[in-house]
Design a protein around this motif. Structure first.
Motif: not given
Lengths: 681, 75
Positions: A648-652
């Motif tokens: 959903e966020t594409k953020s590690l």
């Protein structure tokens, strides 16, 4: 040879757009990313005799002015993907507001079909719509539809072949129109491909520079050259005293009202009075919150009570295959260590995850979706928004929390409903604070064994319910605290404007609900869980069966973790079980049993009394029980949820925050509990 | 008068919106522009949110936002 046509499906939120989409495509659909887009969107296809239609479900939006990611998404698709036809789905019961979007779309795209959904509701509400007149005014096909009953769908497909193009609808203020004309004269000299010059001119006047960049990308050259810039600057100077955005929207609103007045007549206000009566009750000062808690409590109780039966059934069913599988794999002469790894490691773990996860979700989500379809959920957000505003977040977070009780992964993907990105991230990161279905059996078992006792008297049952509620409230309280802290630190910002629509109540479609919630949510989550359960199952088996000297790697790990875990009132086995239980909270207890008994595979316990004896033999005290309870509620989210957060966020970074924030909270509280209880016990 | 000051069952007309640009745009999206008739319906429990009928739909707006909307009674 078949024709191919690209169809866009647009519309306001909550007008039954996805129902239309599902009815059109059946099972021929997939959720995927469009190139360069960040929001998940669905596409699918269907055919008639001569044409294959590829249909794209755009995010539901109120306008195309691109104030949110969804609006930008929808607008960009209509602008740059150049669909052959755009179906605009409208809610026949609130056509006025829906017409705004229709009119805005007419400025981008001329090939439009108007799909008037929820005609049955409109009839019930005695709203009379003159379809013929609407069709004449707009000069596009207007198709009445009841999507849930598949009425009008054939006509809708037929209308996709029509050649009629929408008549220009909007004429702005004279001074603006003059400027549009001037800009169009310059734009005429340029290659605009599928872009509508009038639309481009209007967006230039709106000074939407982000969109201008998108234009340049699409066109492959810089649109705003010196000539155009000169004309634009002189226009902007001329219009300096006007709020152009406001004027444009105002003109569209007025036009929508004008059309609406000509085609719609109300013969009764009875239905909306019923809506108001229901609203008076469910948002009542005294009744609102109790009603909400009652609904949620009933759903949870039903879920917890009912899911035991199918869980046991599945468990026994899978177990009965285990021997056959073992014999089969031995029969094809696989090496025996591999057979055991596959059967007692991989198969048993996957089986365990499926049989404990599937039934509660299959029971919880249909109930939840029915509440969703009925229109009640926004009222929950309405009721509880106060406390969320104080935490600088958004009342819709209450809904994602409620979904989190069913499954944190679903809760996280539900965060899409929150408009502001900052508030969406807060809801995402804090979702795991809400204990999901998978945690309840463990919590209840520990409460029974250590805090209340096995006697199922009324008093004990009540006491365990209260303790269960306390630990749930702990999770909810932490959600508020962490939301507040996040919005004061890394996700700083004031609460954004909160505009929440309270749609009309609708009768939910029971059968459709069960099917779609099983397909959309359950199967999807289960798939992700299995993907992680396979390697973890193998890992658990290897750890428990690989010897270094006299000890298994598992016991070496647990011994190593032990001194650290003791600080927090836990022990090495418990901590290791949580780490290995990453794929699903439900397998934590089986791993604990496996480690204490030093067996080679995960085991279930035959009775709680036996389990309690085993735990006490391994040094559990009431302090261990309380600390474990805290840690069950507050630790890292399961692998499925982490995967979903990443998707959903594409953020590690957000994934790591979502893992470490609850973990640190849990460990801190365990540490404090251990210290304090140590004094008294 | 401010929209946040209206009472339940009041019917008012929007005169001016003085919110910052981002919030004003949200209002535009739901058709809340000068000249629009707004009917005040009911408040939530903590009284930070109020539901209004705007252009046929029921929409709730936070008080902290509706205090930037100037309205007058329908004459």
């Amino acid at each position: 040879m078949m024709n191919n046509k690209k169809i866009a499906l647009a519309g306001n939120p909550n007008v039954g757009k996805s129902t239309v989409f599902n009815t059109l495509t059946g099972l021929h659909q997939h959720t995927g990313n469009w190139p360069g887009k960040t929001v998940d969107n669905k596409s699918g296809f269907f055919k008639d005799e001569k044409t294959r239609y590829e249909i794209f479900d755009l995010p539901g939006t109120y306008s195309l002015l691109a104030h949110s990611e969804e609006e930008e998404n929808a607008r960009n698709f209509l602008l740059f993907e150049n669909p052959d036809k755009t179906i605009v789905v409208c809610d026949a019961t609130s056509l006025l507001r829906n017409l705004n979007l229709v009119l805005q779309i007419t400025e981008v795209n001329k090939n439009i079909v108007l799909c008037l959904n929820l005609m049955d509701e409109a009839k019930k509400k005695k709203i009379d719509i003159d379809l013929k007149k609407l069709e004449d005014i707009l000069n596009i096909p207007v198709i009445p539809v009841v999507a849930v009953k598949k009425e009008g769908i054939t006509e809708l497909v037929k209308a996709l072949d029509e050649e009629r193009k929408v008549r220009d609808q909007i004429i702005y203020d004279e001074r603006i129109e003059k400027c549009i004309y001037k800009l169009k004269q310059v734009l005429k000299e340029k290659e605009l491909f599928s872009l509508n010059p009038r639309y481009v001119a209007i967006q230039l006047l709106r000074e939407d520079w982000d969109l201008l960049e998108e234009f340049d990308k699409y066109l492959g050259y810089e649109l705003l050259d010196d000539d155009l810039r000169d004309v634009l600057n002189s226009c902007l100077e001329e219009l300096e005293d006007l709020d152009i955005d406001l004027l444009l929207v105002d003109t569209i609103n007025k036009k929508a009202s004008f059309i609406y007045d000509q085609v719609v007549s109300h013969t009764s206000k009875k239905r909306s009075l019923i809506d108001q009566k229901i609203d008076r009750i469910v948002t009542n000062k005294y009744l609102g919150i109790p009603i909400m808690l009652l609904f949620l409590a009933v759903i949870f109780l039903i879920t917890i009570k009912l899911s035991n039966y199918p869980s046991n059934f599945l468990y026994n069913l899978f177990f009965s295959f285990e021997d056959d599988l073992l014999l089969f794999l031995e029969g094809i002469h696989l090496p025996s260590y591999l057979v055991h790894l596959l059967v007692f490691g991989v198969f048993r773990t996957v089986m365990w995850v499926v049989s404990v996860m599937l039934p509660p979700m299959m029971i919880f989500f249909p109930f939840f979706t029915i509440l969703e379809d009925s229109g009640y959920l926004p009222r929950i957000a309405f009721n509880v928004d106060g406390v969320f505003e104080k935490c600088s977040s958004c009342g819709k977070q209450a809904l994602t929390m409620a979904m989190g009780f069913g499954c944190n992964s679903v809760g996280v993907s539900g965060c899409k409903i929150i408009d502001s990105k900052r508030e969406r991230l807060i809801a995402t990161i804090t979702n795991a604070f809400v204990p999901c279905n998978g945690k309840f059996p463990t919590i209840i078992a520990i409460i029974t064994m250590f805090l209340v006792g096995f006697n199922t008297s009324l008093k004990n049952t009540f006491l365990s319910a209260v303790i269960l509620l306390l630990f749930t409230l702990l999770g909810i309280g932490m959600t508020f605290l962490i939301s507040k802290i996040l919005s004061k630190t890394i996700l700083k910002g004031s609460p954004s404007s909160f505009v929440l629509e309270l749609p009309s109540y609708r009768k939910p479609q029971i059968i459709k609900t069960i099917i779609t919630s099983v397909l959309d949510r359950t199967i999807f989550v289960l798939g992700r869980a299995i993907v992680v359960a396979i390697p973890t199952g193998a890992l658990i088996y290897l750890l428990a069966n690989t010897y270094v000297g006299d000890a298994t790697i598992l016991s070496i790990c647990t011994n190593f973790l032990d001194p650290f875990a003791k600080i927090f009132g836990l022990d090495g086995v418990i901590l290791m079980a949580f780490i290995l239980g990453f794929p699903a909270n439900e397998i934590v207890v089986p791993i604990i049993i496996m480690a204490y008994l030093n067996t080679s595979a995960m085991m279930d316990y035959s009775s709680l009394v036996e389990l309690k004896n085993l735990l006490i033999d391994n040094g559990w005290t009431i302090i261990t029980a309380v600390c474990t309870l805290i840690f069950v509620v507050l630790h890292f989210p399961c692998s499925t949820t982490c995967l979903t957060i990443y998707k959903e966020t594409k953020s590690l970074k957000i994934v790591l925050l979502s893992i470490f924030i609850p973990l640190i909270c849990g460990l801190t509280l365990c540490f404090i509990a251990n210290l304090f209880l140590g004094i008294f016990v | 008068m401010l929209l946040s000051e209206t009472k339940v069952n009041d019917k008012t007309i929007v005169k001016r919106i003085v919110s910052n640009r981002d919030i004003a745009r949200r209002f535009l999206d739901i058709g809340l522009t000068p000249g629009t008739v707004v009917e005040t319906l009911f408040e939530n429990i903590s009284k930070n949110l109020c539901a209004y009928r705007i252009r046929g739909a029921v929409v709730s707006i936070r008080k902290s936002d509706s205090k930037d909307i100037i309205v007058a009674y329908d004459e």
